[in-house]
Design a protein around this motif. Structure first.
Motif, PDB file in Angstrom:
ATOM      1  N   ALA A 229     -26.766 -25.672  37.586  1.00  0.00           N
ATOM      2  CA  ALA A 229     -27.439 -24.881  38.619  1.00  0.00           C
ATOM      3  C   ALA A 229     -28.891 -24.603  38.225  1.00  0.00           C
ATOM      4  N   VAL A 230     -29.125 -24.338  36.955  1.00  0.00           N
ATOM      5  CA  VAL A 230     -30.491 -24.108  36.479  1.00  0.00           C
ATOM      6  C   VAL A 230     -31.316 -25.382  36.635  1.00  0.00           C
ATOM      7  N   ASP A 231     -30.719 -26.515  36.300  1.00  0.00           N
ATOM      8  CA  ASP A 231     -31.429 -27.794  36.465  1.00  0.00           C
ATOM      9  C   ASP A 231     -31.813 -28.016  37.933  1.00  0.00           C
ATOM     10  N   ARG A 232     -30.893 -27.696  38.851  1.00  0.00           N
ATOM     11  CA  ARG A 232     -31.201 -27.826  40.288  1.00  0.00           C
ATOM     12  C   ARG A 232     -32.321 -26.879  40.686  1.00  0.00           C
ATOM     13  N   LEU A 233     -32.284 -25.657  40.157  1.00  0.00           N
ATOM     14  CA  LEU A 233     -33.327 -24.673  40.447  1.00  0.00           C
ATOM     15  C   LEU A 233     -34.690 -25.186  39.981  1.00  0.00           C
ATOM     16  N   ILE A 234     -34.736 -25.750  38.793  1.00  0.00           N
ATOM     17  CA  ILE A 234     -35.998 -26.265  38.261  1.00  0.00           C
ATOM     18  C   ILE A 234     -36.521 -27.400  39.142  1.00  0.00           C
ATOM     19  N   ARG A 235     -35.644 -28.329  39.509  1.00  0.00           N
ATOM     20  CA  ARG A 235     -36.070 -29.442  40.371  1.00  0.00           C
ATOM     21  C   ARG A 235     -36.584 -28.927  41.716  1.00  0.00           C
ATOM     22  N   THR A 236     -35.886 -27.959  42.302  1.00  0.00           N
ATOM     23  CA  THR A 236     -36.292 -27.394  43.590  1.00  0.00           C
ATOM     24  C   THR A 236     -37.641 -26.694  43.472  1.00  0.00           C
ATOM     25  N   ALA A 237     -37.810 -25.916  42.402  1.00  0.00           N
ATOM     26  CA  ALA A 237     -39.068 -25.186  42.203  1.00  0.00           C
ATOM     27  C   ALA A 237     -40.235 -26.147  42.013  1.00  0.00           C
ATOM     28  N   ARG A 238     -40.021 -27.195  41.248  1.00  0.00           N
ATOM     29  CA  ARG A 238     -41.095 -28.167  41.022  1.00  0.00           C
ATOM     30  C   ARG A 238     -41.424 -28.919  42.306  1.00  0.00           C
ATOM     31  N   ALA A 239     -40.398 -29.247  43.091  1.00  0.00           N
ATOM     32  CA  ALA A 239     -40.634 -29.926  44.372  1.00  0.00           C
ATOM     33  C   ALA A 239     -41.429 -29.033  45.312  1.00  0.00           C
ATOM     34  N   ALA A 240     -41.246 -27.719  45.184  1.00  0.00           N
ATOM     35  CA  ALA A 240     -41.966 -26.765  46.024  1.00  0.00           C
ATOM     36  C   ALA A 240     -43.350 -26.450  45.463  1.00  0.00           C
ATOM     37  N   GLY A 241     -43.680 -27.012  44.292  1.00  0.00           N
ATOM     38  CA  GLY A 241     -45.001 -26.792  43.717  1.00  0.00           C
ATOM     39  C   GLY A 241     -45.126 -25.529  42.884  1.00  0.00           C
ATOM     40  N   LEU A 242     -44.000 -24.885  42.536  1.00  0.00           N
ATOM     41  CA  LEU A 242     -44.042 -23.673  41.719  1.00  0.00           C
ATOM     42  C   LEU A 242     -44.353 -24.034  40.273  1.00  0.00           C
ATOM     43  N   ARG A 243     -45.206 -23.260  39.649  1.00  0.00           N
ATOM     44  CA  ARG A 243     -45.485 -23.446  38.222  1.00  0.00           C
ATOM     45  C   ARG A 243     -44.309 -22.901  37.416  1.00  0.00           C
TER      46      ARG A 243
END
Length: 130
Positions: free
Chosen positions: A98-112
């Motif tokens: 779930a954390v890995d998915r969160l990281i991928r989603t955040a990066r796709a959204a442009g979050l630092r």
């Protein structure tokens, strides 16, 4: 080894705690496997440009939590992640996924990364029901 460890002197979190958190995370997710040798206190301190006592304090706290062990001739080695109660290993794997998915989603959204960490830390401190 220091490529994964960074210190932000502008961060209000003390440098020893930044080191402790980062090493603890690397051990918990398996990046640093049991038996892995950590750099000496002096070499890590020199690489990070901080006092040796700062690294020594981080290592001491990691040792007290059972994540690492200092051995006279072998240096400081990873003992392993904290033991998980029976039946919880699958839950840990699910959380990591779930954390890995969160990281991928955040990066796709442009979050630092630091913004994501602040967001997660803020949510952890809010009173969410399980």
């Amino acid at each position: 080894m220091t490529a994964g460890i960074t210190i932000d002197l502008a961060d209000p979190v003390p440098p020893y705690e930044q080191i402790r958190r980062q090493l603890s995370s690397l051990i918990t997710v398996g990046v640093l496997a049991p038996g892995s040798r950590l750099p000496t206190v002096r070499s890590l301190a020199a690489d990070l440009g901080i006092a040796a006592g700062t690294v020594a304090r981080a290592y001491k706290e990691l040792e007290q939590s059972g994540l690492i062990e200092s051995r006279r001739r072998n240096g400081t080695v990873v003992v392993g992640p904290p033991a998980v109660p029976n039946g919880q290993a699958g839950a840990d794997a699910a959380v990591i996924a779930a954390v890995d998915r969160l990281i991928r989603t955040a990066r796709a959204a442009g979050l630092r990364d630091d913004t994501l960490i602040d967001l997660v830390r803020g949510r952890l401190t809010s009173k969410l029901e399980p």
